[in-house]
Write a protein that holds these residues in place. Sequence first.
Motif, PDB file in Angstrom:
ATOM      1  N   GLU A 188     -11.151  -3.577   0.807  1.00  0.00           N
ATOM      2  CA  GLU A 188     -10.045  -4.126   1.790  1.00  0.00           C
ATOM      3  C   GLU A 188      -9.320  -5.411   1.091  1.00  0.00           C
ATOM      4  O   GLU A 188      -8.209  -5.699   1.506  1.00  0.00           O
ATOM      5  CB  GLU A 188     -10.866  -4.967   3.035  1.00  0.00           C
ATOM      6  CG  GLU A 188     -11.953  -6.031   2.712  1.00  0.00           C
ATOM      7  CD  GLU A 188     -13.359  -5.554   2.708  1.00  0.00           C
ATOM      8  OE1 GLU A 188     -13.482  -4.372   2.097  1.00  0.00           O
ATOM      9  OE2 GLU A 188     -14.148  -6.539   2.680  1.00  0.00           O
ATOM     10  N   ALA A 189      -9.844  -5.752  -0.087  1.00  0.00           N
ATOM     11  CA  ALA A 189      -9.118  -7.054  -0.855  1.00  0.00           C
ATOM     12  C   ALA A 189      -7.734  -6.270  -1.416  1.00  0.00           C
ATOM     13  O   ALA A 189      -6.706  -6.664  -1.163  1.00  0.00           O
ATOM     14  CB  ALA A 189      -9.789  -7.554  -1.940  1.00  0.00           C
ATOM     15  N   PHE A 190      -8.233  -4.944  -2.011  1.00  0.00           N
ATOM     16  CA  PHE A 190      -6.924  -4.313  -2.494  1.00  0.00           C
ATOM     17  C   PHE A 190      -5.987  -3.826  -1.409  1.00  0.00           C
ATOM     18  O   PHE A 190      -4.606  -4.070  -1.553  1.00  0.00           O
ATOM     19  CB  PHE A 190      -7.452  -3.139  -3.370  1.00  0.00           C
ATOM     20  CG  PHE A 190      -7.872  -3.437  -4.793  1.00  0.00           C
ATOM     21  CD1 PHE A 190      -6.669  -3.555  -5.748  1.00  0.00           C
ATOM     22  CD2 PHE A 190      -9.140  -3.220  -4.983  1.00  0.00           C
ATOM     23  CE1 PHE A 190      -7.130  -3.559  -6.876  1.00  0.00           C
ATOM     24  CE2 PHE A 190      -9.216  -3.460  -6.466  1.00  0.00           C
ATOM     25  CZ  PHE A 190      -8.214  -3.601  -7.426  1.00  0.00           C
ATOM     26  N   ALA A 191      -6.530  -3.375  -0.477  1.00  0.00           N
ATOM     27  CA  ALA A 191      -5.662  -2.964   0.670  1.00  0.00           C
ATOM     28  C   ALA A 191      -4.744  -4.006   1.330  1.00  0.00           C
ATOM     29  O   ALA A 191      -3.473  -3.673   1.714  1.00  0.00           O
ATOM     30  CB  ALA A 191      -6.469  -2.149   1.707  1.00  0.00           C
ATOM     31  N   ALA A 192      -5.279  -5.049   1.655  1.00  0.00           N
ATOM     32  CA  ALA A 192      -4.746  -6.138   2.113  1.00  0.00           C
ATOM     33  C   ALA A 192      -3.712  -6.747   1.433  1.00  0.00           C
ATOM     34  O   ALA A 192      -2.515  -7.100   1.777  1.00  0.00           O
ATOM     35  CB  ALA A 192      -5.722  -7.304   2.945  1.00  0.00           C
ATOM     36  N   CYS A 193      -3.919  -6.921  -0.062  1.00  0.00           N
ATOM     37  CA  CYS A 193      -3.079  -7.523  -0.897  1.00  0.00           C
ATOM     38  C   CYS A 193      -1.862  -6.499  -0.869  1.00  0.00           C
ATOM     39  O   CYS A 193      -0.684  -6.996  -0.833  1.00  0.00           O
ATOM     40  CB  CYS A 193      -3.599  -7.464  -2.222  1.00  0.00           C
ATOM     41  SG  CYS A 193      -2.661  -8.305  -3.432  1.00  0.00           S
ATOM     42  N   ARG A 194      -2.028  -5.229  -0.964  1.00  0.00           N
ATOM     43  CA  ARG A 194      -1.001  -4.381  -1.302  1.00  0.00           C
ATOM     44  C   ARG A 194      -0.128  -4.479   0.142  1.00  0.00           C
ATOM     45  O   ARG A 194       1.009  -4.372   0.102  1.00  0.00           O
ATOM     46  CB  ARG A 194      -1.711  -3.040  -1.626  1.00  0.00           C
ATOM     47  CG  ARG A 194      -0.582  -1.741  -1.540  1.00  0.00           C
ATOM     48  CD  ARG A 194       0.670  -2.014  -2.773  1.00  0.00           C
ATOM     49  NE  ARG A 194       1.540  -1.420  -2.665  1.00  0.00           N
ATOM     50  CZ  ARG A 194       1.986  -0.034  -3.213  1.00  0.00           C
ATOM     51  NH1 ARG A 194       0.928   0.412  -4.003  1.00  0.00           N
ATOM     52  NH2 ARG A 194       3.024   0.529  -3.114  1.00  0.00           N
ATOM     53  N   ALA A 195      -0.726  -4.365   1.264  1.00  0.00           N
ATOM     54  CA  ALA A 195      -0.083  -4.287   2.673  1.00  0.00           C
ATOM     55  C   ALA A 195       0.998  -5.727   2.476  1.00  0.00           C
ATOM     56  O   ALA A 195       1.899  -5.519   3.058  1.00  0.00           O
ATOM     57  CB  ALA A 195      -1.016  -4.217   3.765  1.00  0.00           C
ATOM     58  N   ALA A 196       0.354  -6.779   2.184  1.00  0.00           N
ATOM     59  CA  ALA A 196       1.161  -8.035   2.198  1.00  0.00           C
ATOM     60  C   ALA A 196       2.236  -7.816   1.368  1.00  0.00           C
ATOM     61  O   ALA A 196       3.308  -8.291   1.899  1.00  0.00           O
ATOM     62  CB  ALA A 196      -0.005  -9.068   1.819  1.00  0.00           C
ATOM     63  N   ILE A 197       2.156  -7.492   0.313  1.00  0.00           N
ATOM     64  CA  ILE A 197       3.504  -7.698  -0.722  1.00  0.00           C
ATOM     65  C   ILE A 197       4.557  -6.435  -0.219  1.00  0.00           C
ATOM     66  O   ILE A 197       5.668  -6.682   0.122  1.00  0.00           O
ATOM     67  CB  ILE A 197       3.118  -7.380  -2.202  1.00  0.00           C
ATOM     68  CG1 ILE A 197       4.550  -7.326  -2.779  1.00  0.00           C
ATOM     69  CG2 ILE A 197       2.349  -6.214  -2.419  1.00  0.00           C
ATOM     70  CD1 ILE A 197       5.065  -8.616  -2.862  1.00  0.00           C
TER      71      ILE A 197
END
Lengths: 81, 81, 142, 142
Positions: free
Chosen positions: D99-108
């Motif tokens: 979820e850290a990867f997914a959220a970071c990617r979604a954020a950018i």
Amino acid sequence: MRIRLLHFASFREAIGRDEESRDIADGTLVSELWAVLGGEVPLFRRFPKPPPAAVNREYVSADTVLRDGDEVAFLPPVAGG
Amino acid sequence: MRIRLLHFASFREAIGRDEESRDIADGTLVSELWAVLGGEVPLFRRFPKPPPAAVNREYVSADTVLRDGDEVAFLPPVAGG
Amino acid sequence: MYLTTSPIDLAALLLEARPGDGALCLFVGVVRDENDGLRTTAIQYEAYGPMAEAEMARLADALSRDFPAVTIRMQHRVGLLSVGEASVAIAAVSPHRAEAFAACRAAIDRVKATVPIWKKEFHPDGSSGWVDPTVSPSGTDP
Amino acid sequence: MYLTTSPIDLAALLLEARPGDGALCLFVGVVRDENDGLRTTAIQYEAYGPMAEAEMARLADALSRDFPAVTIRMQHRVGLLSVGEASVAIAAVSPHRAEAFAACRAAIDRVKATVPIWKKEFHPDGSSGWVDPTVSPSGTDP
């Protein structure tokens, strides 16, 4: 009624100022305001439809009715990041 | 022939040492060495098949033939990160 | 050297961008205070040092082939770590963000899957145990 | 404040982990020396400041709903940036890495799609131009 109109980036350069106040008719839609600007700025007439617009710092649809005192901006394609 | 055998983590604790030299028969397979260790360490007999093994610091299959001077290790489930 | 007994220097990992790089993705694994419902006070990381170095070098080579536009730097810490300390850090830089994210994610997944490193968790009651991701799926986290 | 005219302090973004967090994913967008085959010497970032702040706050709220386990910090720089300088940084921390990867990617991705920020690229010959991701797909990078 009177609105505050902000211009950014390529739109700012095309219209030659970053901010202005305008008197517009009651009930003017966002899309109608864009058409008015198109009469002044050739670049703006090249858009097949109004670009994304913000009223009071939130995205709104082109059929939004403007109200007295609104802060309005048409946004060139955003390119943050 | 003689090999060097290394033990890590839970296997090290089960066998009670981290390193040893062993004389083994020419042509001994990795799987056969594991069976020998199973005769000494009850924990190792609970594995239905040999765990991942490394010879000279590279993963090898259980049917690899050991050679004189090899550095051998059976690896408990890795948990880096 | 991929392994370190000292705290990981994240700033050093971040210095990697070249003029053509537009994206950096950094992953940091941090010791948590809990795993599978058990409180954790510290984790002892143990490595098969020379093989772990060799395996991470092989991993880096494979990642360069799979993600040719990406430069990757990795460090894994060994020794006794407290909650909140970084156990592993992976920096991936590349011209565009998609491959930076993909390479960084692939790198940590592969590190966890193949590098011969083990961890023993210590609990508040003084007990401890080796983490076995094969019997405890969330033991593979972060 | 999500916008800053000063260099982004990555170390400050990294300070975010709580005891239950085991994963941190940091994305940094960096000014590249090239875009769509044109050399770039610098980029001027311009924002509709108050709306960009409000939009990033809305984005952060939406991300908290979509990724409830993740804490996100974001900063976007404005002003004139040289090649190699960080234009945007997003840190996502969470108990586990997926979820850290997914959220970071979604954020950018969302920052690039909706936050009212524009960039003008300057070229070695003195020319310059506003980046329009809608006509130049790679203009959306990093």
